[in-house]
Design a protein around this motif. Structure first.
Motif, PDB file in Angstrom:
ATOM      1  N   MET A  45       0.813  -1.210   0.000  1.00  0.00           N
ATOM      2  CA  MET A  45       0.000   0.000   0.000  1.00  0.00           C
ATOM      3  C   MET A  45       0.850   1.265   0.000  1.00  0.00           C
ATOM      4  SD  MET A  45      -3.060   1.015  -0.297  1.00  0.00           S
ATOM      5  CE  MET A  45      -4.158  -0.280   0.180  1.00  0.00           C
ATOM      6  N   GLN A  46       1.936   1.281   0.747  1.00  0.00           N
ATOM      7  CA  GLN A  46       2.749   2.492   0.794  1.00  0.00           C
ATOM      8  C   GLN A  46       3.349   2.809  -0.573  1.00  0.00           C
ATOM      9  OE1 GLN A  46       2.854   4.521   3.548  1.00  0.00           O
ATOM     10  NE2 GLN A  46       3.607   5.924   1.990  1.00  0.00           N
ATOM     11  N   GLN A  47       3.810   1.787  -1.271  1.00  0.00           N
ATOM     12  CA  GLN A  47       4.358   1.998  -2.615  1.00  0.00           C
ATOM     13  C   GLN A  47       3.276   2.557  -3.533  1.00  0.00           C
ATOM     14  OE1 GLN A  47       3.599   0.044  -5.568  1.00  0.00           O
ATOM     15  NE2 GLN A  47       5.188   0.912  -6.841  1.00  0.00           N
ATOM     16  N   TYR A  48       2.063   2.045  -3.410  1.00  0.00           N
ATOM     17  CA  TYR A  48       0.941   2.516  -4.222  1.00  0.00           C
ATOM     18  C   TYR A  48       0.621   3.974  -3.890  1.00  0.00           C
ATOM     19  CZ  TYR A  48      -3.892   2.896  -5.859  1.00  0.00           C
ATOM     20  OH  TYR A  48      -5.047   3.309  -6.453  1.00  0.00           O
ATOM     21  N   VAL A  53       0.837   9.944  -5.001  1.00  0.00           N
ATOM     22  CA  VAL A  53       1.315  11.252  -4.554  1.00  0.00           C
ATOM     23  C   VAL A  53       2.274  11.839  -5.590  1.00  0.00           C
ATOM     24  CG1 VAL A  53       2.692  12.420  -2.792  1.00  0.00           C
ATOM     25  CG2 VAL A  53       0.914  10.804  -2.107  1.00  0.00           C
ATOM     26  N   ALA A  54       3.176  11.011  -6.097  1.00  0.00           N
ATOM     27  CA  ALA A  54       4.112  11.479  -7.123  1.00  0.00           C
ATOM     28  C   ALA A  54       3.369  11.874  -8.392  1.00  0.00           C
ATOM     29  CB  ALA A  54       5.148  10.399  -7.427  1.00  0.00           C
ATOM     30  N   ASP A  61       7.653  11.934   0.610  1.00  0.00           N
ATOM     31  CA  ASP A  61       7.940  11.904   2.046  1.00  0.00           C
ATOM     32  C   ASP A  61       7.073  12.959   2.721  1.00  0.00           C
ATOM     33  OD1 ASP A  61       9.451  13.785   0.632  1.00  0.00           O
ATOM     34  OD2 ASP A  61      10.989  13.891   2.159  1.00  0.00           O
ATOM     35  N   ARG A  62       6.024  12.511   3.394  1.00  0.00           N
ATOM     36  CA  ARG A  62       4.977  13.397   3.905  1.00  0.00           C
ATOM     37  C   ARG A  62       5.224  13.849   5.341  1.00  0.00           C
ATOM     38  NH1 ARG A  62       3.194  15.711   0.277  1.00  0.00           N
ATOM     39  NH2 ARG A  62       1.580  16.447   1.656  1.00  0.00           N
ATOM     40  N   GLN A  72       7.562   5.696  11.714  1.00  0.00           N
ATOM     41  CA  GLN A  72       6.141   5.848  12.030  1.00  0.00           C
ATOM     42  C   GLN A  72       5.264   5.471  10.839  1.00  0.00           C
ATOM     43  OE1 GLN A  72       4.934   6.678  15.080  1.00  0.00           O
ATOM     44  NE2 GLN A  72       7.062   6.597  15.728  1.00  0.00           N
ATOM     45  N   PRO A  73       4.145   4.824  11.094  1.00  0.00           N
ATOM     46  CA  PRO A  73       3.232   4.505   9.992  1.00  0.00           C
ATOM     47  C   PRO A  73       2.553   5.776   9.475  1.00  0.00           C
ATOM     48  CG  PRO A  73       2.239   3.914  12.081  1.00  0.00           C
ATOM     49  CD  PRO A  73       3.650   4.337  12.378  1.00  0.00           C
ATOM     50  N   TYR A  74       2.164   5.731   8.245  1.00  0.00           N
ATOM     51  CA  TYR A  74       1.422   6.840   7.660  1.00  0.00           C
ATOM     52  C   TYR A  74      -0.043   6.757   8.070  1.00  0.00           C
ATOM     53  CZ  TYR A  74       4.928   8.909   4.649  1.00  0.00           C
ATOM     54  OH  TYR A  74       6.015   9.587   4.187  1.00  0.00           O
ATOM     55  N   THR A  75      -0.645   7.921   8.240  1.00  0.00           N
ATOM     56  CA  THR A  75      -2.075   8.011   8.532  1.00  0.00           C
ATOM     57  C   THR A  75      -2.694   9.018   7.568  1.00  0.00           C
ATOM     58  OG1 THR A  75      -1.877   9.827  10.108  1.00  0.00           O
ATOM     59  CG2 THR A  75      -1.615   7.577  10.993  1.00  0.00           C
TER      60      THR A  75
END
Length: 93
Positions: A45-48, A53-54, A61-62, A72-75
Motif C-alpha cells: 500500500m505504501q508503494q501505491y 502522490v508522485a 515523504d509526507r 512511524q506509519p502513515y495516517t
C-alpha cells in the motif's frame, strides 16, 4: 472533479498505458502468483500511495521529521495537505 474542472490534467493515453504495463510487470515480479494477485495491495500500500502522490507532483515523504518518516506509519493526517488546494478552491467558489 479536478480533471473535469481543468484544475488537474491527465497524462496522455500512451503514457497511462505504459504506466499500467509497468505496474503489471512490477506486480508479477513482486507479488506471488495467486488468484487474487490483482487485489493484493495491503502489503504494498505504501508503494501505491507513493505513486499516487508522485503522480500529482507532490513529495512522497509526507512527514516533517526524517526519523518519523522511517519509523512511524502513515495516517490520513499525513496526506491532508495534499487536498487543501482543492478544498480552498471549492470554498472560494
Amino acid at each position: 472533479t479536478a480533471v473535469l474542472t481543468g484544475r488537474a490534467a491527465l497524462p496522455p493515453p500512451r503514457e497511462m498505458r505504459a504506466d499500467v504495463a509497468a505496474q503489471r510487470t512490477w506486480r508479477r515480479a513482486n507479488i506471488p502468483a495467486q488468484r487474487t494477485r490483482g487485489s493484493v495491495v495491503m502489503l504494498y500500500m505504501q508503494q501505491y500511495h507513493d505513486q499516487l502522490v508522485a503522480d500529482v507532483g507532490a513529495r512522497i515523504d509526507r512527514k516533517r521529521n526524517p526519523i518519523d518518516e522511517l519509523l512511524q506509519p502513515y495516517t490520513a493526517a499525513d496526506y491532508a495537505s495534499l487536498f487543501q488546494p482543492w478544498v480552498d478552491a471549492d470554498e472560494a467558489a
